[in-house]
Design a protein around this motif. Structure first.
Motif, PDB file in Angstrom:
ATOM      1  N   VAL A 119       0.833  -1.210   0.000  1.00  0.00           N
ATOM      2  CA  VAL A 119       0.000   0.000   0.000  1.00  0.00           C
ATOM      3  C   VAL A 119       0.867   1.259   0.000  1.00  0.00           C
ATOM      4  O   VAL A 119       0.616   2.202  -0.769  1.00  0.00           O
ATOM      5  CB  VAL A 119      -0.950  -0.012   1.215  1.00  0.00           C
ATOM      6  CG1 VAL A 119      -1.656   1.336   1.347  1.00  0.00           C
ATOM      7  CG2 VAL A 119      -1.975  -1.130   1.081  1.00  0.00           C
ATOM      8  N   LEU A 120       1.893   1.277   0.835  1.00  0.00           N
ATOM      9  CA  LEU A 120       2.713   2.481   0.930  1.00  0.00           C
ATOM     10  C   LEU A 120       3.560   2.717  -0.324  1.00  0.00           C
ATOM     11  O   LEU A 120       3.828   3.866  -0.688  1.00  0.00           O
ATOM     12  CB  LEU A 120       3.614   2.394   2.164  1.00  0.00           C
ATOM     13  CG  LEU A 120       2.870   2.518   3.503  1.00  0.00           C
ATOM     14  CD1 LEU A 120       3.818   2.331   4.668  1.00  0.00           C
ATOM     15  CD2 LEU A 120       2.162   3.863   3.620  1.00  0.00           C
ATOM     16  N   LEU A 121       3.947   1.636  -0.999  1.00  0.00           N
ATOM     17  CA  LEU A 121       4.724   1.815  -2.227  1.00  0.00           C
ATOM     18  C   LEU A 121       3.907   2.494  -3.330  1.00  0.00           C
ATOM     19  O   LEU A 121       4.466   3.115  -4.229  1.00  0.00           O
ATOM     20  CB  LEU A 121       5.272   0.471  -2.712  1.00  0.00           C
ATOM     21  CG  LEU A 121       6.448  -0.086  -1.915  1.00  0.00           C
ATOM     22  CD1 LEU A 121       6.870  -1.458  -2.453  1.00  0.00           C
ATOM     23  CD2 LEU A 121       7.638   0.871  -1.935  1.00  0.00           C
ATOM     24  N   VAL A 122       2.586   2.377  -3.268  1.00  0.00           N
ATOM     25  CA  VAL A 122       1.742   3.128  -4.213  1.00  0.00           C
ATOM     26  C   VAL A 122       1.981   4.630  -4.029  1.00  0.00           C
ATOM     27  O   VAL A 122       2.089   5.386  -5.007  1.00  0.00           O
ATOM     28  CB  VAL A 122       0.253   2.795  -3.997  1.00  0.00           C
ATOM     29  CG1 VAL A 122      -0.628   3.693  -4.859  1.00  0.00           C
ATOM     30  CG2 VAL A 122      -0.016   1.326  -4.316  1.00  0.00           C
TER      31      VAL A 122
ATOM     32  N   ILE B 218       6.530   9.412   3.338  1.00  0.00           N
ATOM     33  CA  ILE B 218       5.455   8.510   3.779  1.00  0.00           C
ATOM     34  C   ILE B 218       5.502   7.208   2.977  1.00  0.00           C
ATOM     35  O   ILE B 218       5.402   6.111   3.528  1.00  0.00           O
ATOM     36  CB  ILE B 218       4.086   9.193   3.613  1.00  0.00           C
ATOM     37  CG1 ILE B 218       3.977  10.402   4.546  1.00  0.00           C
ATOM     38  CG2 ILE B 218       2.955   8.205   3.872  1.00  0.00           C
ATOM     39  CD1 ILE B 218       2.715  11.217   4.354  1.00  0.00           C
ATOM     40  N   GLY B 219       5.686   7.338   1.667  1.00  0.00           N
ATOM     41  CA  GLY B 219       5.628   6.165   0.787  1.00  0.00           C
ATOM     42  C   GLY B 219       6.702   5.133   1.045  1.00  0.00           C
ATOM     43  O   GLY B 219       6.463   3.930   0.872  1.00  0.00           O
ATOM     44  N   VAL B 220       7.886   5.564   1.447  1.00  0.00           N
ATOM     45  CA  VAL B 220       8.979   4.610   1.660  1.00  0.00           C
ATOM     46  C   VAL B 220       9.211   4.312   3.142  1.00  0.00           C
ATOM     47  O   VAL B 220      10.185   3.667   3.496  1.00  0.00           O
ATOM     48  CB  VAL B 220      10.289   5.113   1.016  1.00  0.00           C
ATOM     49  CG1 VAL B 220      10.112   5.327  -0.469  1.00  0.00           C
ATOM     50  CG2 VAL B 220      10.789   6.383   1.690  1.00  0.00           C
ATOM     51  N   SER B 221       8.284   4.743   4.006  1.00  0.00           N
ATOM     52  CA  SER B 221       8.503   4.629   5.447  1.00  0.00           C
ATOM     53  C   SER B 221       8.576   3.191   5.936  1.00  0.00           C
ATOM     54  O   SER B 221       9.079   2.933   7.029  1.00  0.00           O
ATOM     55  CB  SER B 221       7.396   5.371   6.198  1.00  0.00           C
ATOM     56  OG  SER B 221       6.117   4.848   5.879  1.00  0.00           O
TER      57      SER B 221
END
Length: 409
Positions: A78-81, A108-111
């Motif tokens: 989900v976060l990689l989106v 946020i995306g790569v957290s």
């Protein structure tokens, strides 16, 4: 888990973390281009680079809860989106504020790109394998920082910095597909039920009362965060504005710095199982090895224009010993709490990285407005950072010695 399957899972997750560190470090290489195009001050450049860590840090506490409940695979996908979206937003941004938003979204995306693998390894792998996997994950991250230097510098005249981010978006999409294809579905049922039935505050109560966590906290906030801030941003401006490097020479210098840390992380992966068998603790290694890093930072401040890439390679390479602290913390808690413990540590780490990246630039600007020359401003701020590193180290060393004495009473 069969070793062949473990290797495939490691490779997929390491690729995602590699891309996240490319995103983290690329602003150091792009600093001259972005500064020229957008007329950025040192403070604005620091904010643009540091807001990534702000977004990253803000995700850590909810991320720990999600990882323990839902597992690495679902959370990471989900976060990689968002990581894909942030790269495209950065590529098509038209001004400083749109770049700032894209950078925040990228954080946020790569957290979860490191925390998701480490949480999975805590369940899937044996303890000695976890330490090795952690070191080699960080080695993959060093590959990313390496890729963000000279290869990106070479690509800029050919495709421009915007297309660099379009390509990065495509690679993040590939990583997301790899996670969906190869990473196991989470079956830690005790973890899911434990997290589901507690409030957010109750969920993290164990770590706020964890003595070892608070012993490590200043190291995460000050030392670890400071190393990341300097390696991914301020080493580059020092080389161009203090040491007199050209942008191409600075990119080569960053390449050498990141290659050094890559080699050192590889060595940690080789020797960690040996050290574990000989019962040489992470605490002991940190106490013995970390002083070299803040002494190297003091040397950089003292040498000024004579401190080139080699001094930063010494600083970053010697500071890698602090990476042992995070898996050591994870091993002090049960597997179903590992995600929350390590993301709480990560929260401090990246809050520190954000404030150091922004704060170093802001302090340099303040000193320059007071009439300091640029070289002396940089030297003074780096000397102050070194002093903060010494104080955080002293807290950890004192707490470790005191805890050891109490155990022997």
């Amino acid at each position: 888990m069969p070793s062949s399957r473990a290797m495939v899972i490691f490779a997929v997750l390491a690729f995602g973390y590699f891309l996240s560190t490319v995103m983290r470090g690329v602003t150091g290489t792009l600093a001259p281009v972005l500064t020229q195009e957008l007329s950025l001050s040192a403070g604005q450049l620091g904010l643009l680079a540091g807001v990534y860590f702000f977004g990253f840090a803000g995700m850590q506490l909810p991320l720990g809860r999600w990882l323990d409940r839902l597992g690495p695979r679902d959370v990471l996908m989900v976060l990689l989106v968002l990581a894909v979206g942030s790269c495209l937003a950065f590529a098509f941004a038209q001004g400083f504020w749109s770049l700032l938003f894209a950078r925040f979204l990228g954080g946020i995306g790569v957290s979860a790109c490191l925390m998701a693998p480490l949480t999975g390894y805590r369940t899937w792998f044996e303890p000695h394998t976890q330490l090795r996997s952690n070191a080699w994950m960080l080695m993959a991250g060093s590959f990313g920082l390496l890729f963000a230097t000279v290869p990106v510098q070479w690509a800029l005249p050919l495709i421009g910095w915007r297309m660099v981010f379009v390509g990065l978006a495509g690679l993040f999409l590939l990583a997301m597909l790899g996670v969906w294809w190869r990473v196991p579905v989470w079956h830690n049922r005790s973890s899911a039920s434990a997290v589901k039935k507690t409030s957010f505050a109750e969920d993290y109560r164990f770590i706020w009362h964890h003595a070892y966590f608070w012993r490590l906290a200043p190291l995460a906030l000050v030392n670890y965060g400071g190393v990341i801030a300097i390696q991914t941003l301020w080493a580059g401006p020092w080389m161009t504005r203090v040491a007199g490097y050209s942008p191409a020479q600075a990119a080569n210098g960053l390449f050498a710095i990141n290659l050094t840390t890559l080699i050192v992380f590889w060595l940690w992966g080789v020797v960690n199982p040996i050290l574990t068998r000989r019962r040489i603790s992470a605490d002991r290694l940190i106490i013995c090895g970390l002083p070299l890093s803040w002494m190297a930072l003091m040397l950089i401040s003292a040498l000024g224009a004579h401190a080139g890439w080699w001094a930063f390679a010494l600083f970053c390479g010697s500071a890698t010993v602090i990476s042992l602290s995070q898996p050591a913390l994870g091993l002090t808690v049960p597997p179903h709490q590992a995600g929350r413990a390590m993301t709480a540590f990560n929260l401090l780490l990246f809050v520190g990285a954000f404030f150091w990246q922004w704060g170093i630039g802001g302090l340099i600007d303040v000193l320059k407005t007071q009439g300091w020359g640029e070289t002396n401003a940089y030297r003074a701020v780096f000397g102050w950072v070194a002093l903060c590193h010494v104080l955080a180290y002293a807290w950890f060393a004192y707490g470790t010695v005191r805890a050891r004495r109490l155990r022997h009473l």
